[in-house]
Enzyme design. Structure first.
Site, PDB file in Angstrom:
ATOM      1  N   HIS A  55       0.746  -1.268  -0.035  1.00  0.00           N
ATOM      2  CA  HIS A  55       0.001   0.090  -0.117  1.00  0.00           C
ATOM      3  C   HIS A  55       0.783   1.064  -0.094  1.00  0.00           C
ATOM      4  O   HIS A  55       2.101   1.242   0.321  1.00  0.00           O
ATOM      5  CB  HIS A  55      -1.212   0.041   1.336  1.00  0.00           C
ATOM      6  CG  HIS A  55      -0.253   0.008   2.548  1.00  0.00           C
ATOM      7  ND1 HIS A  55      -0.336  -1.027   3.276  1.00  0.00           N
ATOM      8  CD2 HIS A  55       0.500   1.205   3.274  1.00  0.00           C
ATOM      9  CE1 HIS A  55       0.507  -0.698   4.359  1.00  0.00           C
ATOM     10  NE2 HIS A  55       0.892   0.427   4.375  1.00  0.00           N
TER      11      HIS A  55
HETATM   12  P1  TYD Z   1      -2.460  -3.967   6.966  1.00  0.00           P
HETATM   13  O1  TYD Z   1      -2.236  -2.413   6.888  1.00  0.00           O
HETATM   14  O2  TYD Z   1      -2.991  -4.765   6.189  1.00  0.00           O
HETATM   15  O3  TYD Z   1      -0.960  -4.478   7.465  1.00  0.00           O
HETATM   16  P2  TYD Z   1       0.538  -4.441   6.671  1.00  0.00           P
HETATM   17  O4  TYD Z   1       0.079  -3.391   5.521  1.00  0.00           O
HETATM   18  O5  TYD Z   1       1.259  -3.832   7.419  1.00  0.00           O
HETATM   19  O6  TYD Z   1       0.574  -5.812   6.004  1.00  0.00           O
HETATM   20  O7  TYD Z   1      -3.179  -4.076   8.691  1.00  0.00           O
HETATM   21  C1  TYD Z   1      -3.513  -5.346   9.125  1.00  0.00           C
HETATM   22  C2  TYD Z   1      -4.848  -5.098   9.790  1.00  0.00           C
HETATM   23  O8  TYD Z   1      -4.553  -4.386  11.215  1.00  0.00           O
HETATM   24  C3  TYD Z   1      -5.947  -3.987   9.062  1.00  0.00           C
HETATM   25  O9  TYD Z   1      -7.249  -4.757   9.242  1.00  0.00           O
HETATM   26  C4  TYD Z   1      -5.876  -2.814   9.626  1.00  0.00           C
HETATM   27  C5  TYD Z   1      -5.125  -3.036  10.999  1.00  0.00           C
HETATM   28  N1  TYD Z   1      -4.484  -2.069  11.469  1.00  0.00           N
HETATM   29  C6  TYD Z   1      -4.858  -1.375  12.806  1.00  0.00           C
HETATM   30  O10 TYD Z   1      -5.878  -1.649  13.241  1.00  0.00           O
HETATM   31  N2  TYD Z   1      -4.175  -0.348  13.211  1.00  0.00           N
HETATM   32  C7  TYD Z   1      -2.745  -0.066  12.802  1.00  0.00           C
HETATM   33  O11 TYD Z   1      -1.956   0.755  13.238  1.00  0.00           O
HETATM   34  C8  TYD Z   1      -2.444  -0.882  11.670  1.00  0.00           C
HETATM   35  C9  TYD Z   1      -1.056  -0.640  11.047  1.00  0.00           C
HETATM   36  C10 TYD Z   1      -3.114  -1.853  11.034  1.00  0.00           C
END
Ligand code: TYD
Length: 139
Positions: A55
């Site tokens: 992302h």
């Molecule tokens: P995601 O952004 O998909 O993780 P990454 O991109 O680092 O692999 O996040 C995974 C899940 O966690 C998603 O449902 C959003 C949640 N999340 C939060 O609730 N708070 C946060 O600070 C972050 C980074 C993610």
């Protein structure tokens, strides 16, 4: 003109305070990193072969540190792509807004510490690479 390119992503060497009892690395807002930290999170117990990230952020800046183990951060500005390996607690990678990132090749036991300039807000994520490229081309 969109300001950020992958050239604005930089590896920042942190202070390392060493003594016989072990090492310590501090990170201070505006001193060691070019933004103020609003949130900290960490990735851990990542299964081998898994990809995280995938992302870009419309406004958020972040600083990524491999506080344990190692992983690779793939950076993409819509035109150019590069990979940065992180494998030390004493430096990290600054990623400004509007850069696509993927984190891959996690070693066993790796911990990816992320210092972020904003609280979590799903609305400022761009999670689709085609959409990211379109937005980049418009700017
Ligand atoms: P995601 O952004 O998909 O993780 P990454 O991109 O680092 O692999 O996040 C995974 C899940 O966690 C998603 O449902 C959003 C949640 N999340 C939060 O609730 N708070 C946060 O600070 C972050 C980074 C993610």
């Amino acid at each position: 003109m969109m300001t950020n390119s992958i050239n604005n992503c930089s590896v920042i060497n942190l202070r390392k305070i060493e003594n016989a009892k072990g090492n310590l690395t501090p990170v201070e807002n505006a001193v060691d990193i070019p933004f103020s930290v609003e949130r900290v999170y960490y990735l851990y117990d990542v299964p081998g072969g898994e990809t995280r990230g995938g992302h870009a952020h419309k406004i958020l800046e972040q600083f990524i540190v491999a506080v344990a183990g190692s992983f690779d951060v793939i950076l993409d500005d819509g035109i150019n792509r590069k990979t940065i390996k992180l494998n030390r607690s004493s430096y990290g990678l600054y990623v400004p807004k509007m850069i696509w990132r993927e984190i891959v090749n996690f070693s066993t036991g790796a911990i990816c510490l992320v210092l972020a300039s904003e609280k979590y807000d799903e609305k400022e994520y761009i999670r689709n690479f085609d959409e990211f490229q379109k937005i980049r081309q418009m700017n």
